[in-house]
Write a protein that holds these residues in place. Structure first.
Motif, PDB file in Angstrom:
ATOM      1  N   THR A  63      16.908  50.199  26.894  1.00 46.07           N
ATOM      2  CA  THR A  63      17.211  51.462  26.234  1.00 46.07           C
ATOM      3  C   THR A  63      16.460  52.603  26.922  1.00 46.07           C
ATOM      4  O   THR A  63      15.578  52.380  27.747  1.00 46.07           O
ATOM      5  N   SER A  65      15.123  55.024  24.776  1.00 40.04           N
ATOM      6  CA  SER A  65      14.620  55.668  23.569  1.00 40.04           C
ATOM      7  C   SER A  65      13.264  56.338  23.764  1.00 40.04           C
ATOM      8  O   SER A  65      12.792  57.031  22.858  1.00 40.04           O
ATOM      9  N   ALA A  75      14.104  56.052  14.098  1.00 39.04           N
ATOM     10  CA  ALA A  75      14.999  55.211  14.919  1.00 39.04           C
ATOM     11  C   ALA A  75      16.148  54.631  14.107  1.00 39.04           C
ATOM     12  O   ALA A  75      16.506  53.465  14.238  1.00 39.04           O
ATOM     13  N   LYS A  78      19.008  52.410  15.555  1.00 37.25           N
ATOM     14  CA  LYS A  78      18.633  51.065  15.996  1.00 37.25           C
ATOM     15  C   LYS A  78      18.302  50.161  14.804  1.00 37.25           C
ATOM     16  O   LYS A  78      18.778  49.018  14.711  1.00 37.25           O
ATOM     17  N   GLU A  86      12.354  47.648  21.154  1.00 33.58           N
ATOM     18  CA  GLU A  86      13.068  48.242  22.286  1.00 33.58           C
ATOM     19  C   GLU A  86      12.187  48.201  23.524  1.00 33.58           C
ATOM     20  O   GLU A  86      10.977  48.422  23.446  1.00 33.58           O
ATOM     21  N   ASN A 409      19.977  55.408  23.485  1.00 23.94           N
ATOM     22  CA  ASN A 409      18.807  55.955  22.805  1.00 23.94           C
ATOM     23  C   ASN A 409      18.918  55.729  21.306  1.00 23.94           C
ATOM     24  O   ASN A 409      20.016  55.578  20.760  1.00 23.94           O
ATOM     25  N   CYS A 410      17.776  55.745  20.618  1.00 25.36           N
ATOM     26  CA  CYS A 410      17.821  55.831  19.166  1.00 25.36           C
ATOM     27  C   CYS A 410      18.148  57.278  18.802  1.00 25.36           C
ATOM     28  O   CYS A 410      17.537  58.211  19.314  1.00 25.36           O
TER      29      CYS A 410
END
Length: 456
Positions: A63, A65, A75, A78, A86, A409-410
């Motif tokens: 990811t 994130s 987040a 997710k 992550e 990404n989150c």
């Protein structure tokens, strides 16, 4: 004994790939303390899980994130998928180290991915120590592209001895601070300027620290199998674990190559090379719009690229290169309708439009449309590109060795991380594997899918 939480009667998959068993799970002080049938325990909270599945939290191994967790620590996108860990800092991109005098250089470079981040001078140790607490566990990687930027800017050449020593020193500092390994993004500058020997030299540093190498292959289209061989060779020569991230065979001419790639990795493992890969379950990829252009267009950074894009000579050469070889790292696509604007900080009203639609709206051809858009959006545009065969997705999900990573990404549906129209993998990767490919299409079993997301 009284525990904090007792989950009763669920079908427990332990993440090993083994079949499920109907068990109770007792948790105390944030640890599983006992598992068994009909546990005779009291608890502060009891969950009746009959008819439901109980399994470890999912690990999203790939990811970005690190760009959003500091401003979206909950987040939500997710956690609501079941992700609890992550691995971040991929594709050669990491927010640290960021050395004195280099803040603007790194901020401009990462702008399409993280226009909202307040970049500042910091070594990797400070980065880890000041990273906020979030709803997910986060494992960090040091980005090779970032190391190169700090040591030698966007120079299109091999590093000299001093620059190589500087990159090694920064990598050591990151690993000693707690990074799990180094990521590379050999698909885009300045990572694409690195020859294999440069990467092998850094891989020796990884080996000495028991760390891993995570790589976005140099080519995911026409040269994907040769790029995979390069990754295998780095693992073989350096004796480190290699993770090939978001593996794909992109472009019409490359559909069907996943089977050969899986065979290559299986053969390498039989020879003692520790190599794995991960993939997301969608036929579209996502990237900064600038990254679909030939490498020479991007040389020297965003400002240099924008100045080039203003010239007719540059646009004519881009058109010739794309007609000859397809999009950089994506190969041939069916049409410009396959490239859709996803996130565009300065021109949000165009999110969701394809390049073909943009050209029609502007009364020009697609090359002029995308060049003008990059100039107006200051190189910050991200796009979705439909370039992967569904049959290849099925091959990857069915494979014993291919893990699940969202490459997303989150995000959330509010605030700055809600902008644009992000790739559906941001919200749906893990449910899509379970819902579509396990339950509906039965490409693989539930035990195997959970294993790919956890124990594997």
């Amino acid at each position: 004994m009284k525990c904090d939480l007792l989950i009763k009667g669920g079908q427990v998959f332990d993440g090993s790939g083994a079949p499920s068993a109907e068990l109770d799970v007792a948790i105390h002080n944030e640890r599983i303390v006992k598992m068994g049938q009909h546990l005779d325990l009291s608890a502060h909270r009891i969950i009746d899980a009959r008819g439901l599945v109980v399994c470890p939290g999912f690990i999203d191994i790939k990811t970005h994130s690190d760009f959003t967790l500091p401003i979206n620590p909950k987040a939500e996108s997710k956690v609501r998928q079941g992700v609890t860990t992550e691995i971040i800092g991929h594709c050669g991109f990491s927010v640290a180290p960021c050395l004195p005098g280099k803040v603007k250089l790194l901020a401009d470079y990462l702008n399409p991915s993280a226009p909202w981040l307040p970049f500042r001078e910091m070594h990797f140790k400070e980065y880890l120590e000041t990273f906020p607490k979030t709803s997910v566990n986060a494992g960090m990687l040091v980005g090779h592209n970032t190391l190169r930027l700090m040591a030698m800017g966007m120079a299109q050449r091999a590093p000299n001895d001093s620059e190589m020593a500087h990159m090694k020193q920064m990598l050591v500092e990151g690993l000693e601070a707690g990074a799990l390994g180094m990521s590379s993004g050999l698909f885009t500058s300045p990572g694409s300027y690195a020859e294999p020997n440069e990467l092998k030299s850094l891989a020796k540093v990884l080996a000495s620290h028991g760390a891993s190498y995570f790589t976005h292959l140099r080519d995911e289209s026409a040269g994907v199998l040769q790029a995979l061989e390069e990754a295998i060779d780095i693992g073989r020569s350096s004796k480190i674990h290699v993770q090939v991230v978001h593996f794909k065979c992109s472009g019409l001419d490359n559909w069907g190559k996943t089977q050969k790639a899986i065979e290559m990795m299986d053969q390498a493992r039989q020879e003692g090379v520790a190599i794995d890969c991960d993939a997301y379950p969608y036929t579209a990829g996502s990237n900064p719009l600038k990254n679909i252009l030939p490498q020479w267009v991007q040389a020297g950074g965003v400002e240099s690229m924008i100045e080039r894009l203003k010239t007719q000579e540059c646009r004519d050469r881009i058109r010739q290169d794309i007609e000859k070889d397809g999009l950089n790292n994506w190969g041939r696509i069916e049409s410009w309708d396959a490239v859709r604007i996803s996130i565009t900080p300065h021109l949000p009203e165009f999110a969701g439009k394809t390049i073909a639609q943009l050209a029609l709206m502007k009364g020009t051809d697609p090359i002029h449309a995308l060049c003008d858009f990059l100039i107006e959006d200051q190189g910050a545009t991200r796009v979705l590109i439909t370039s992967i065969a569904e049959s290849d997705i099925v091959n990857l999900i069915a494979s014993e060795r291919v893990l699940v990573g969202s490459d997303g990404n989150c995000v959330a549906d509010y605030g700055i991380v809600s902008q644009g129209m992000p790739h559906p993998r941001f919200y749906g990767t893990f449910p899509r594997v379970l819902g579509r490919y396990v339950h509906r299409e039965q490409v693989t079993s539930l035990a195997h899918a959970i294993h790919k997301m956890t124990g594997a």
